[in-house]
Design a protein around this motif. Structure first.
Motif, PDB file in Angstrom:
ATOM      1  N   LYS A 259       1.667  -5.821  -0.583  1.00 30.40           N
ATOM      2  CA  LYS A 259       0.842  -6.986  -0.282  1.00 30.40           C
ATOM      3  C   LYS A 259      -0.619  -6.620  -0.166  1.00 30.40           C
ATOM      4  O   LYS A 259      -0.976  -5.529   0.273  1.00 30.40           O
ATOM      5  N   GLY A 260      -1.458  -7.596  -0.547  1.00 33.71           N
ATOM      6  CA  GLY A 260      -2.877  -7.487  -0.314  1.00 33.71           C
ATOM      7  C   GLY A 260      -3.276  -8.336   0.873  1.00 33.71           C
ATOM      8  O   GLY A 260      -2.446  -8.699   1.704  1.00 33.71           O
ATOM      9  N   GLU A 261      -4.550  -8.686   0.946  1.00 34.54           N
ATOM     10  CA  GLU A 261      -5.053  -9.376   2.131  1.00 34.54           C
ATOM     11  C   GLU A 261      -4.700 -10.855   2.181  1.00 34.54           C
ATOM     12  O   GLU A 261      -4.757 -11.462   3.264  1.00 34.54           O
ATOM     13  N   VAL A 262      -4.345 -11.485   1.053  1.00 36.09           N
ATOM     14  CA  VAL A 262      -4.057 -12.922   1.053  1.00 36.09           C
ATOM     15  C   VAL A 262      -2.726 -13.191   0.365  1.00 36.09           C
ATOM     16  O   VAL A 262      -2.628 -13.997  -0.553  1.00 36.09           O
TER      17      VAL A 262
ATOM     18  N   ARG B  87      -0.268   2.231 -14.957  1.00 31.80           N
ATOM     19  CA  ARG B  87       0.675   2.216 -13.844  1.00 31.80           C
ATOM     20  C   ARG B  87       0.306   1.196 -12.774  1.00 31.80           C
ATOM     21  O   ARG B  87       1.151   0.513 -12.218  1.00 31.80           O
ATOM     22  N   TYR B  88      -0.986   1.091 -12.461  1.00 33.42           N
ATOM     23  CA  TYR B  88      -1.425   0.264 -11.339  1.00 33.42           C
ATOM     24  C   TYR B  88      -1.933  -1.078 -11.825  1.00 33.42           C
ATOM     25  O   TYR B  88      -2.798  -1.153 -12.696  1.00 33.42           O
ATOM     26  N   MET B  89      -1.391  -2.134 -11.260  1.00 37.84           N
ATOM     27  CA  MET B  89      -1.789  -3.493 -11.617  1.00 37.84           C
ATOM     28  C   MET B  89      -2.026  -4.306 -10.351  1.00 37.84           C
ATOM     29  O   MET B  89      -1.406  -4.045  -9.311  1.00 37.84           O
ATOM     30  N   TYR B  90      -2.911  -5.290 -10.453  1.00 37.91           N
ATOM     31  CA  TYR B  90      -3.359  -6.042  -9.280  1.00 37.91           C
ATOM     32  C   TYR B  90      -3.460  -7.524  -9.617  1.00 37.91           C
ATOM     33  O   TYR B  90      -3.757  -7.892 -10.756  1.00 37.91           O
ATOM     34  N   TRP B  91      -3.275  -8.355  -8.617  1.00 42.19           N
ATOM     35  CA  TRP B  91      -3.582  -9.781  -8.717  1.00 42.19           C
ATOM     36  C   TRP B  91      -4.636 -10.124  -7.657  1.00 42.19           C
ATOM     37  O   TRP B  91      -4.472  -9.804  -6.471  1.00 42.19           O
ATOM     38  N   TYR B  92      -5.694 -10.797  -8.122  1.00 40.91           N
ATOM     39  CA  TYR B  92      -6.760 -11.281  -7.245  1.00 40.91           C
ATOM     40  C   TYR B  92      -6.897 -12.791  -7.421  1.00 40.91           C
ATOM     41  O   TYR B  92      -6.567 -13.339  -8.457  1.00 40.91           O
TER      42      TYR B  92
ATOM     43  N   LEU C 267      -7.694  -9.644  -2.859  1.00 46.38           N
ATOM     44  CA  LEU C 267      -6.463  -9.066  -3.372  1.00 46.38           C
ATOM     45  C   LEU C 267      -5.249  -9.808  -2.832  1.00 46.38           C
ATOM     46  O   LEU C 267      -5.102  -9.980  -1.619  1.00 46.38           O
ATOM     47  N   ILE C 268      -4.363 -10.201  -3.747  1.00 48.78           N
ATOM     48  CA  ILE C 268      -3.143 -10.911  -3.352  1.00 48.78           C
ATOM     49  C   ILE C 268      -1.973  -9.928  -3.228  1.00 48.78           C
ATOM     50  O   ILE C 268      -1.336  -9.804  -2.187  1.00 48.78           O
ATOM     51  N   HIS C 269      -1.679  -9.252  -4.328  1.00 50.21           N
ATOM     52  CA  HIS C 269      -0.631  -8.236  -4.362  1.00 50.21           C
ATOM     53  C   HIS C 269      -1.033  -7.181  -5.377  1.00 50.21           C
ATOM     54  O   HIS C 269      -1.844  -7.433  -6.259  1.00 50.21           O
ATOM     55  N   TYR C 270      -0.420  -6.023  -5.271  1.00 48.26           N
ATOM     56  CA  TYR C 270      -0.632  -5.021  -6.287  1.00 48.26           C
ATOM     57  C   TYR C 270       0.673  -4.270  -6.550  1.00 48.26           C
ATOM     58  O   TYR C 270       1.634  -4.381  -5.772  1.00 48.26           O
ATOM     59  N   SER C 271       0.671  -3.530  -7.651  1.00 47.85           N
ATOM     60  CA  SER C 271       1.869  -2.787  -8.046  1.00 47.85           C
ATOM     61  C   SER C 271       1.467  -1.376  -8.434  1.00 47.85           C
ATOM     62  O   SER C 271       0.465  -1.172  -9.132  1.00 47.85           O
ATOM     63  N   TYR C 272       2.264  -0.425  -7.990  1.00 48.16           N
ATOM     64  CA  TYR C 272       1.999   0.969  -8.342  1.00 48.16           C
ATOM     65  C   TYR C 272       3.110   1.541  -9.207  1.00 48.16           C
ATOM     66  O   TYR C 272       3.259   2.764  -9.331  1.00 48.16           O
TER      67      TYR C 272
ATOM     68  N   TYR D  78     -10.381  -1.692  -3.408  1.00 49.31           N
ATOM     69  CA  TYR D  78     -11.629  -2.110  -4.023  1.00 49.31           C
ATOM     70  C   TYR D  78     -12.244  -3.202  -3.157  1.00 49.31           C
ATOM     71  O   TYR D  78     -11.623  -4.240  -2.930  1.00 49.31           O
ATOM     72  N   ILE D  79     -13.448  -2.959  -2.707  1.00 47.23           N
ATOM     73  CA  ILE D  79     -14.176  -3.939  -1.900  1.00 47.23           C
ATOM     74  C   ILE D  79     -15.318  -4.468  -2.758  1.00 47.23           C
ATOM     75  O   ILE D  79     -16.139  -3.678  -3.248  1.00 47.23           O
ATOM     76  N   PHE D  80     -15.375  -5.788  -2.912  1.00 53.42           N
ATOM     77  CA  PHE D  80     -16.327  -6.388  -3.841  1.00 53.42           C
ATOM     78  C   PHE D  80     -17.526  -6.982  -3.123  1.00 53.42           C
ATOM     79  O   PHE D  80     -17.437  -7.422  -1.967  1.00 53.42           O
ATOM     80  N   GLY D  81     -18.629  -7.017  -3.828  1.00 53.48           N
ATOM     81  CA  GLY D  81     -19.839  -7.628  -3.301  1.00 53.48           C
ATOM     82  C   GLY D  81     -19.821  -9.134  -3.459  1.00 53.48           C
ATOM     83  O   GLY D  81     -18.952  -9.699  -4.128  1.00 53.48           O
ATOM     84  N   THR D  82     -20.798  -9.748  -2.858  1.00 56.86           N
ATOM     85  CA  THR D  82     -20.909 -11.206  -2.866  1.00 56.86           C
ATOM     86  C   THR D  82     -21.522 -11.725  -4.163  1.00 56.86           C
ATOM     87  O   THR D  82     -21.474 -12.919  -4.434  1.00 56.86           O
TER      88      THR D  82
END
Lengths: 113, 113
Positions: free
Chosen positions: A57-60, A30-35, A45-50, B101-105
């Motif tokens: 939206k993600g952080e970028v 169900r859950y997918m993500y783009w990084y 994280l760019i975007h995600y889908s539930y 999800y928070i990732f390490g360096t």
């Protein structure tokens, strides 16, 4: 192996052109993500889908859009590619106990000239 | 964005030696994940940790997260050349379906034969 494929694996494009990256999964997650992954920044994280047609939206997320019309496919579109979007892009899914485990695809290396 | 601090950043070890690496955070996580990434590939999940203080093993790998839930370690015993790669930790926050999800360096491991 979480059954995740990404296409293309490598792409070179020019500034200003639209680009679409595809993530395909075979296990009905169900859950997918783009990084994106960049030196010094790690995975962001760019975007995600539930779910189908449910995305957030993600952080970028600026300069990116996503679509999910089927459970198995999650598309990432760069509307007008810029050199700052040169990166390695990873798709991921959540699975496992309580869906807390995240599994990644093989990545797409994108170069914007 | 937030990243977890991993130490050491990189390390050279002799084949057969044991390796230990750490991940620390200012935030509390209920689940910790450890990944290995080879060049040109996506991160591969090695171990998922769900219970603070409990050792979890996967072959030569052993991991644990502390009772404060702000740190985790990964040990590799009797290292071999194929252990070379970058190791990432990840903290998982939120509830099922809304995980972040928070990732390490990353810790770059190089094994000398």
């Amino acid at each position: 192996d979480a059954g995740i494929t990404q296409s293309p694996r490598h792409k070179v494009t020019e500034t200003g052109t639209p680009v679409t990256l595809r993530c395909h999964q075979t296990e009905n997650h169900r859950y997918m993500y783009w990084y994106r992954q960049d030196p010094g920044h790690g995975l962001r994280l760019i975007h995600y889908s539930y779910g189908v047609k449910d995305t957030d939206k993600g952080e970028v997320s600026d300069g990116y859009s996503v679509s999910r019309s089927k459970t198995e496919d999650f598309l990432l579109t760069l509307e007008s590619a810029t050199s700052s979007q040169t990166s390695v892009y990873f798709c991921a899914i959540s699975a496992g106990a309580q869906l807390g485990e995240q599994f990644f695809g093989p990545g797409t290396r994108l170069t914007v000239l | 964005g937030q990243q977890l601090n991993q130490s050491p950043q990189s390390m050279f070890i002799q084949e057969g030696e044991d390796v230990s690496m750490n991940c620390t955070s200012s935030s509390i996580f209920n689940t910790w994940l450890w990944y290995k990434q080879d060049p040109g590939e996506g991160p591969v999940l090695l171990i998922a940790l769900y219970k603070a203080g409990e050792l979890t093993s996967n072959g030569r790998l052993t991991a644990q997260f502390g009772i404060t839930r702000k740190d985790s370690f990964l040990n590799i015993s009797a290292s071999i050349p194929s252990d070379v790669g970058i190791y990432f930790c990840a903290g998982v926050a939120g509830a099922s379906g809304t995980y972040k999800y928070i990732f390490g360096t990353g810790t770059r491991l190089k094994v000398l034969a």
